[in-house]
Design an enzyme around this catalytic site. Structure first.
Site, PDB file in Angstrom:
ATOM      1  N   GLN A  59       0.849  -1.201   0.000  1.00 35.49           N
ATOM      2  CA  GLN A  59       0.000   0.000   0.000  1.00 35.49           C
ATOM      3  C   GLN A  59       0.879   1.242   0.000  1.00 35.49           C
ATOM      4  O   GLN A  59       0.926   2.002   0.951  1.00 35.49           O
ATOM      5  CB  GLN A  59      -0.914  -0.027   1.218  1.00 35.49           C
ATOM      6  CG  GLN A  59      -1.883  -1.201   1.120  1.00 35.49           C
ATOM      7  CD  GLN A  59      -2.810  -1.263   2.301  1.00 35.49           C
ATOM      8  OE1 GLN A  59      -3.402  -0.267   2.689  1.00 35.49           O
ATOM      9  NE2 GLN A  59      -2.924  -2.435   2.904  1.00 35.49           N
TER      10      GLN A  59
ATOM     11  N   LYS B 264      -1.576 -10.718 -15.744  1.00 33.89           N
ATOM     12  CA  LYS B 264      -2.509 -11.077 -14.673  1.00 33.89           C
ATOM     13  C   LYS B 264      -3.473  -9.932 -14.401  1.00 33.89           C
ATOM     14  O   LYS B 264      -3.084  -8.771 -14.434  1.00 33.89           O
ATOM     15  CB  LYS B 264      -1.689 -11.377 -13.404  1.00 33.89           C
ATOM     16  CG  LYS B 264      -2.490 -11.499 -12.127  1.00 33.89           C
ATOM     17  CD  LYS B 264      -1.597 -11.781 -10.912  1.00 33.89           C
ATOM     18  CE  LYS B 264      -1.490 -10.586  -9.995  1.00 33.89           C
ATOM     19  NZ  LYS B 264      -0.789 -10.874  -8.744  1.00 33.89           N
TER      20      LYS B 264
ATOM     21  N   ARG C 102      -6.193  -8.689 -11.403  1.00 36.93           N
ATOM     22  CA  ARG C 102      -6.779  -8.974 -10.093  1.00 36.93           C
ATOM     23  C   ARG C 102      -7.940  -8.020  -9.856  1.00 36.93           C
ATOM     24  O   ARG C 102      -7.788  -6.807 -10.036  1.00 36.93           O
ATOM     25  CB  ARG C 102      -5.736  -8.798  -8.981  1.00 36.93           C
ATOM     26  CG  ARG C 102      -6.287  -9.234  -7.619  1.00 36.93           C
ATOM     27  CD  ARG C 102      -5.372  -8.791  -6.496  1.00 36.93           C
ATOM     28  NE  ARG C 102      -4.135  -9.530  -6.408  1.00 36.93           N
ATOM     29  CZ  ARG C 102      -3.977 -10.669  -5.741  1.00 36.93           C
ATOM     30  NH1 ARG C 102      -4.997 -11.212  -5.125  1.00 36.93           N
ATOM     31  NH2 ARG C 102      -2.810 -11.259  -5.682  1.00 36.93           N
TER      32      ARG C 102
ATOM     33  N   ASP D 165       8.367 -14.349  -7.918  1.00 34.27           N
ATOM     34  CA  ASP D 165       7.519 -13.280  -7.384  1.00 34.27           C
ATOM     35  C   ASP D 165       8.161 -12.732  -6.112  1.00 34.27           C
ATOM     36  O   ASP D 165       9.045 -13.371  -5.531  1.00 34.27           O
ATOM     37  CB  ASP D 165       6.112 -13.820  -7.075  1.00 34.27           C
ATOM     38  CG  ASP D 165       5.044 -12.748  -7.241  1.00 34.27           C
ATOM     39  OD1 ASP D 165       5.399 -11.565  -7.366  1.00 34.27           O
ATOM     40  OD2 ASP D 165       3.842 -13.098  -7.235  1.00 34.27           O
TER      41      ASP D 165
HETATM   42  C1  R5P Z   1       1.443  -8.635  -6.452  1.00 35.39           C
HETATM   43  O1  R5P Z   1       1.627  -7.614  -7.099  1.00 35.39           O
HETATM   44  C2  R5P Z   1       2.537  -9.365  -5.762  1.00 35.39           C
HETATM   45  O2  R5P Z   1       3.755  -9.255  -6.460  1.00 35.39           O
HETATM   46  C3  R5P Z   1       2.190 -10.826  -5.558  1.00 35.39           C
HETATM   47  O3  R5P Z   1       2.023 -11.427  -6.817  1.00 35.39           O
HETATM   48  C4  R5P Z   1       0.935 -10.973  -4.777  1.00 35.39           C
HETATM   49  O4  R5P Z   1       0.951 -10.181  -3.634  1.00 35.39           O
HETATM   50  C5  R5P Z   1       0.690 -12.417  -4.400  1.00 35.39           C
HETATM   51  O5  R5P Z   1      -0.530 -12.493  -3.745  1.00 35.39           O
HETATM   52  P1  R5P Z   1      -1.397 -13.822  -3.706  1.00 35.39           P
HETATM   53  O6  R5P Z   1      -0.485 -14.931  -3.246  1.00 35.39           O
HETATM   54  O7  R5P Z   1      -2.482 -13.516  -2.721  1.00 35.39           O
HETATM   55  O8  R5P Z   1      -1.946 -14.062  -5.065  1.00 35.39           O
END
Ligand code: R5P
Length: 299
Positions: free
Chosen positions: A94, A190, A192, A217
């Site tokens: 954030q 992706k 979200r 990631d």
């Molecule tokens: C998002 O921008 C981050 O780099 C991660 O991909 C994300 O926080 C992963 O979250 P989750 O495991 O809930 O999909």
């Protein structure tokens, strides 16, 4: 230099101290029945450089409060400097206003860390490169990529491709590619839904067919991103998928979701302490202790 640890990730703190040939310094953290904390430094720190290690993962509020109190106790006891090693910096996602009316939660954290008297921050693989710029104090932004690169080379550094599970992670992937002598890389597109958190992935830039895919990631939170990405990569013909993520945030059913994913192996680090109940067979935890110790030794 004296090293103190909060309660959130004591095993990492102990490893760091051991690497430096030291023991953790004495600190009392008393937790009242209502969860409030009382912190007391039990060694002299007068005119000394001090280090406090605390990860600010879930419960972030408690871990942050504990960190603020430890820093305050060190400052009141006359410490010359306080370096906060925050291997995982809570609230880092954030860091700006996504939608009108939102708080910039990370900015509030940053201002508080500075106000209590932290002199320097050491942290790992932050969500965006812009985060250190929010601080007025120096920030040493470390990465677990050297650990990842070592593992990738051992698996099969030749017939492989690095993939980011979203376009936002492409900068990260480019850096890791450099560590690996220019390994090919690409990204998944992706989407979200900000309201529901639901993740969708449809397209991949880069050819994954018949290849070992290294999906990289910064963190695994619910595991939704990794699950969706692994499914898409397998559908597109990836031979094996190996997942690498620095921070094992692991909330909700993440370990169960990851176990179900079609990844050969999932590598994370110990920037966040992982309880036994969240460990599973194809999870490997790499330690960042050596990297932190080396940094504390040299800076
Ligand atoms: C998002 O921008 C981050 O780099 C991660 O991909 C994300 O926080 C992963 O979250 P989750 O495991 O809930 O999909």
């Amino acid at each position: 230099m004296k090293i103190f640890s909060g309660l959130s990730n004591k095993s990492l703190s102990e490893k760091i101290a051991k690497e430096l040939g030291q023991k953790l310094s004495e600190l009392d953290i008393f937790i009242f029945p209502d969860d409030e904390r009382r912190v007391r430094v039990r060694e002299s720190v007068l005119d000394l450089d001090t280090v406090v290690i605390e990860s600010t993962n879930k419960p972030a509020e408690k871990n942050y409060m504990e960190l603020f109190f430890i820093v305050d106790a060190l400052k009141r006891s006359g410490a010359k400097t306080v370096t906060a090693v925050i291997p995982y910096l809570g609230y880092q996602r954030q860091d700006h206003v996504f939608r009108d009316g939102e708080a910039v939660s990370l900015e509030v954290i940053v201002r508080t860390l500075e106000a209590v008297g932290v002199d320097k921050i050491i942290s790992f693989d932050m969500h965006t490169p812009r985060i250190p710029e929010l601080f007025k104090i120096p920030v040493i932004h470390l990465s677990a990529f050297s650990l990842f690169a070592e593992k990738i080379k051992k698996i099969d550094g030749k017939n492989g491709i690095l993939i980011s599970p979203d376009m936002g992670g492409i900068r990260r992937i480019k850096i890791l590619s450099e560590f690996l002598g220019g390994m090919e890389y690409g990204s998944i597109e992706k989407n979200r839904d900000l309201a529901t958190g639901h993740v969708e992935a449809e397209k991949i830039t880069g050819d994954v067919k018949g290849k070992n895919v290294y999906l990289v990631d910064d963190m695994i939170s619910t595991g939704g991103t990794i699950l969706t990405a692994c499914n898409l990569l397998r559908e597109k013909g990836a031979k094996n998928v190996y997942v690498f993520a620095t921070h094992a945030v692991f909330c909700k059913e993440a370990p169960q979701i990851l176990k179900r994913s079609r990844a050969e192996k999932i590598f994370v680090t110990d920037t966040i302490g992982i309880p036994e109940r969240n460990k599973f067979e194809n999870l490997e935890i790499l330690s960042v202790a050596g990297i932190v110790a080396e940094t504390l030794r040299s800076k």
